[in-house]
Design a protein around this motif. Sequence first.
Motif, mmCIF file in Angstrom:
data_model
loop_
_atom_site.group_PDB
_atom_site.id
_atom_site.type_symbol
_atom_site.label_atom_id
_atom_site.label_comp_id
_atom_site.label_asym_id
_atom_site.label_seq_id
_atom_site.Cartn_x
_atom_site.Cartn_y
_atom_site.Cartn_z
ATOM 1 N N UNK A 1 0.833 -1.208 0.000
ATOM 2 C CA UNK A 1 0.000 0.000 0.000
ATOM 3 C C UNK A 1 0.869 1.261 0.000
ATOM 4 N N UNK A 2 2.121 1.112 -0.355
ATOM 5 C CA UNK A 2 3.043 2.240 -0.386
ATOM 6 C C UNK A 2 2.667 3.294 -1.408
ATOM 7 N N UNK A 3 1.891 2.908 -2.423
ATOM 8 C CA UNK A 3 1.439 3.870 -3.426
ATOM 9 C C UNK A 3 0.591 4.964 -2.797
ATOM 10 N N UNK A 4 0.027 4.694 -1.626
ATOM 11 C CA UNK A 4 -0.794 5.717 -0.951
ATOM 12 C C UNK A 4 0.031 6.920 -0.518
ATOM 13 N N UNK A 5 1.362 6.732 -0.406
ATOM 14 C CA UNK A 5 2.213 7.862 -0.045
ATOM 15 C C UNK A 5 2.162 8.953 -1.108
ATOM 16 N N UNK A 6 1.882 8.565 -2.355
ATOM 17 C CA UNK A 6 1.723 9.565 -3.404
ATOM 18 C C UNK A 6 0.509 10.448 -3.143
ATOM 19 N N UNK A 7 -0.441 9.985 -2.368
ATOM 20 C CA UNK A 7 -1.606 10.781 -1.999
ATOM 21 C C UNK A 7 -1.399 11.508 -0.675
ATOM 22 N N UNK A 8 -0.645 10.879 0.220
ATOM 23 C CA UNK A 8 -0.469 11.417 1.566
ATOM 24 C C UNK A 8 0.484 12.621 1.569
ATOM 25 N N UNK A 9 1.546 12.551 0.797
ATOM 26 C CA UNK A 9 2.538 13.632 0.797
ATOM 27 C C UNK A 9 1.934 14.963 0.342
ATOM 28 N N UNK A 10 1.142 15.017 -0.736
ATOM 29 C CA UNK A 10 0.524 16.313 -1.092
ATOM 30 C C UNK A 10 -0.431 16.857 -0.029
ATOM 31 N N UNK A 11 -1.112 15.971 0.685
ATOM 32 C CA UNK A 11 -1.977 16.438 1.774
ATOM 33 C C UNK A 11 -1.119 17.098 2.854
ATOM 34 N N UNK A 12 0.030 16.507 3.141
ATOM 35 C CA UNK A 12 0.947 17.101 4.110
ATOM 36 C C UNK A 12 1.504 18.427 3.639
ATOM 37 N N UNK A 13 1.733 18.558 2.347
ATOM 38 C CA UNK A 13 2.231 19.825 1.802
ATOM 39 C C UNK A 13 1.182 20.923 1.970
ATOM 40 N N UNK A 14 -0.066 20.582 1.742
ATOM 41 C CA UNK A 14 -1.150 21.562 1.950
ATOM 42 C C UNK A 14 -1.213 21.965 3.425
ATOM 43 N N UNK A 15 -1.086 20.987 4.316
ATOM 44 C CA UNK A 15 -1.093 21.288 5.747
ATOM 45 C C UNK A 15 0.084 22.157 6.156
ATOM 46 N N UNK A 16 1.249 21.901 5.568
ATOM 47 C CA UNK A 16 2.425 22.723 5.880
ATOM 48 C C UNK A 16 2.246 24.145 5.362
ATOM 49 N N UNK A 17 1.615 24.289 4.207
ATOM 50 C CA UNK A 17 1.378 25.622 3.658
ATOM 51 C C UNK A 17 0.398 26.403 4.528
ATOM 52 N N UNK A 18 -0.628 25.745 4.998
ATOM 53 C CA UNK A 18 -1.580 26.403 5.890
ATOM 54 C C UNK A 18 -0.899 26.748 7.209
ATOM 55 N N UNK A 19 -0.053 25.844 7.704
ATOM 56 C CA UNK A 19 0.670 26.111 8.943
ATOM 57 C C UNK A 19 1.679 27.228 8.809
ATOM 58 N N UNK A 20 2.204 27.449 7.598
ATOM 59 C CA UNK A 20 3.160 28.533 7.382
ATOM 60 C C UNK A 20 2.495 29.896 7.502
ATOM 61 N N UNK A 21 1.199 29.954 7.234
ATOM 62 C CA UNK A 21 0.457 31.215 7.341
ATOM 63 C C UNK A 21 0.214 31.578 8.802
ATOM 64 N N UNK A 22 0.144 30.559 9.652
ATOM 65 C CA UNK A 22 -0.144 30.764 11.069
ATOM 66 C C UNK A 22 1.059 31.346 11.802
ATOM 67 N N UNK A 23 0.787 31.982 12.931
ATOM 68 C CA UNK A 23 1.884 32.510 13.740
ATOM 69 C C UNK A 23 2.558 31.409 14.555
#
Length: 72
Positions: A24-46
């Motif tokens: 099920x390692x192919x799911x990492x191709x879906x998980x990593x972009x979700x993490x990138x979106x979360x990191x981008x939202x977290x970068x906006x936060x203080x």
Amino acid sequence: MNILSILIGLVTLVLGLVAFVPFLGWMNWLVIPIGIVGAAIGAVSTAKSGRNLNLVLIVIFAIRLSLGGGIF
């Protein structure tokens, strides 16, 4: 924004734990972009905890993806 980033990080963590199952390692191709979106939202936060959580998860799942050859 930080709470939203942490929630996205928790979703990433749960999905990523499923992706640690063999074949099920192919799911990492879906998980990593979700993490990138979360990191981008977290970068906006203080606060930095949400961003850091997502960055750590991205690194861990990218390593898992590379160890599996991108598929497994």
